[in-house]
Design an enzyme around this catalytic site. Structure first.
Site, mmCIF file in Angstrom:
data_model
loop_
_atom_site.group_PDB
_atom_site.id
_atom_site.type_symbol
_atom_site.label_atom_id
_atom_site.label_comp_id
_atom_site.label_asym_id
_atom_site.label_seq_id
_atom_site.Cartn_x
_atom_site.Cartn_y
_atom_site.Cartn_z
ATOM 1 C CB CYS A 73 -0.934 0.090 1.256
ATOM 2 S SG CYS A 73 -1.949 1.435 1.348
ATOM 3 N NE ARG A 76 2.464 0.740 3.550
ATOM 4 C CZ ARG A 76 3.619 0.032 3.729
ATOM 5 N NH1 ARG A 76 3.871 -0.036 4.898
ATOM 6 N NH2 ARG A 76 4.535 0.081 2.695
ATOM 7 C CD GLU A 250 -5.811 1.930 -6.003
ATOM 8 O OE1 GLU A 250 -6.230 2.782 -5.386
ATOM 9 O OE2 GLU A 250 -5.834 0.635 -5.779
#
Ligand code: ARG
Length: 373
Positions: A73, A76, A250
């Site tokens: 990830c 974070r 994404e």
């Protein structure tokens, strides 16, 4: 090792590992939440007696640290902001379903997306007590066609087959929201209508190309991962859906990857093979303009989303802060580096180690293949 005889595998070893993880979590909480010595000793004593169950603060910190630890990830920096909803008392599918809709509404927050995790009943000695079958709470159906092609999202064809077998029939379009499936151990899975009224969606337009809107592309605002298991304090939470906000690339990949919506040829075709004056770069051009449309459209819809340049800078800030606190950062370069313009982001030029750390989020077996009905 602490006393307990000659256990050398199987259940005994698992129990020891779980206890060690619980102790680690308690010690982590003690340091990071500034507990008194008495409080830590109290909790360790409960653990020793076998009566320890994470309290609200331990669960919250466990879920947040699991995010902080998750090597894949990039987002974070915001790990402390995770809102933890403790629903460990819930394994009834109807109640899970109601909580999922609440999660969607609260996480969507009118576009000001908030990171949330809802934690349902933990696994016991026999395994998961309840599972959510969906990969994400929001997702689009993928309908297999006779000729092998797919209408909709090819990532969801298996799940779509499952819900069709359970009696669902979709409209057969490119962007049909999938129903929710929740199963309690020992029972048949229950099917719930697609959370249409709880799904914010963003129609994609390009800031300059009017024709882009005619492609009819859109995406949902909030990715809520529902098929991973949270492992914290030696306990597995197989139903613990969580979300952050999207990074633009994404959504770009969801629509561009050949194994997904495969839209690059479609975009390029609108402009005779792409505007690029250098033909081999038609994919690069189409991908960039698709990503521009994603950033532009989410901004126009006032839906929180981060671009990959900012996310990269934020990740370095996260790594620096962790370093200052004397904590090792576990990171997987192949996941952290954005899939567009990698070398133009600072994370490309760094190296990290991927560590085996807990708490963390893990993938688990596909529910319909492993979970008993
Ligand atoms: N990559 C996944 C998707 O495109 C979402 C994964 C989680 N992403 C996030 N920003 N929390 O749907």
């Amino acid at each position: 090792m602490n006393g307990g005889g000659d256990e050398c595998g199987g259940e005994g070893a698992e129990r020891n590992a779980a206890e060690a993880e619980a102790r680690e979590l308690l010690e982590l909480c003690a340091v990071e939440k500034k507990w008194s010595i008495e409080r830590l000793e109290d909790r360790l004593a409960a653990l020793g007696e076998g009566t320890w169950v994470a309290d609200g603060e331990e669960l919250e910190h466990g879920a947040r640290v699991a995010w902080r630890n998750h090597a894949k990830c990039i987002g974070r920096l915001f790990w402390t902001s995770l809102e933890v909803r403790d629903r460990r008392d819930v394994d009834d599918p109807d109640e899970v379903h109601a909580a999922l809709l609440e999660h969607l509404d609260a996480a969507t927050n009118g576009g000001k997306v908030r990171p949330i995790i809802t934690i349902f009943a933990p696994a016991d000695a026999e395994g998961p007590r309840v599972r959510i079958w969906n990969r994400q709470l929001l997702g689009y159906a993928g309908y297999r066609q006779a000729d092998g092609t797919v209408i909709g999202d090819p990532a969801n064809t298996d799940f779509t087959d499952q819900v069709r077998a359970l009696g669902w029939s979709g409209a057969g379009g490119m962007f049909d929201l999938l129903p929710l499936v929740i199963q309690r151990r020992g029972e048949a899975p229950r099917l719930y209508a697609a959370p249409v009224g709880h799904a914010l969606e963003v129609p994609l337009r390009h800031p300059e190309f009017g024709w882009f809107g005619e492609l009819g592309l859109k995406w949902y605002a909030v990715p809520v991962i529902a098929d991973m298991v949270l492992r914290a304090g030696g306990v597995d939470y197989p139903a613990a859906p969580f979300n952050g906000w999207y990074m633009g690339t994404e959504v770009g990949r969801d629509l561009a990857d050949e194994s997904r919506y495969n839209q690059l040829p479609v975009i390029a075709a609108r402009t005779n093979g792409g505007r690029s004056s250098w033909p081999p770069l038609w994919k690069d051009w189409a991908l960039l303009e698709l990503n521009a449309a994603v950033l532009h459209s989410f901004a126009a819809a006032k839906v929180r989303l981060v671009d990959h340049h900012q996310a990269s800078v934020e990740f370095l800030e996260f790594a620096m802060r962790e370093g200052k606190l004397g904590r090792a950062v576990s990171a997987d370069w192949s996941w952290i580096v954005p899939p567009v313009s990698g070398s133009a982001t600072p994370v490309f030029h760094r190296r990290w180690q991927t560590l085996d750390v807990r708490p963390d989020y893990f993938s688990q077996e596909v529910a319909w293949e492993s979970f008993s009905g």
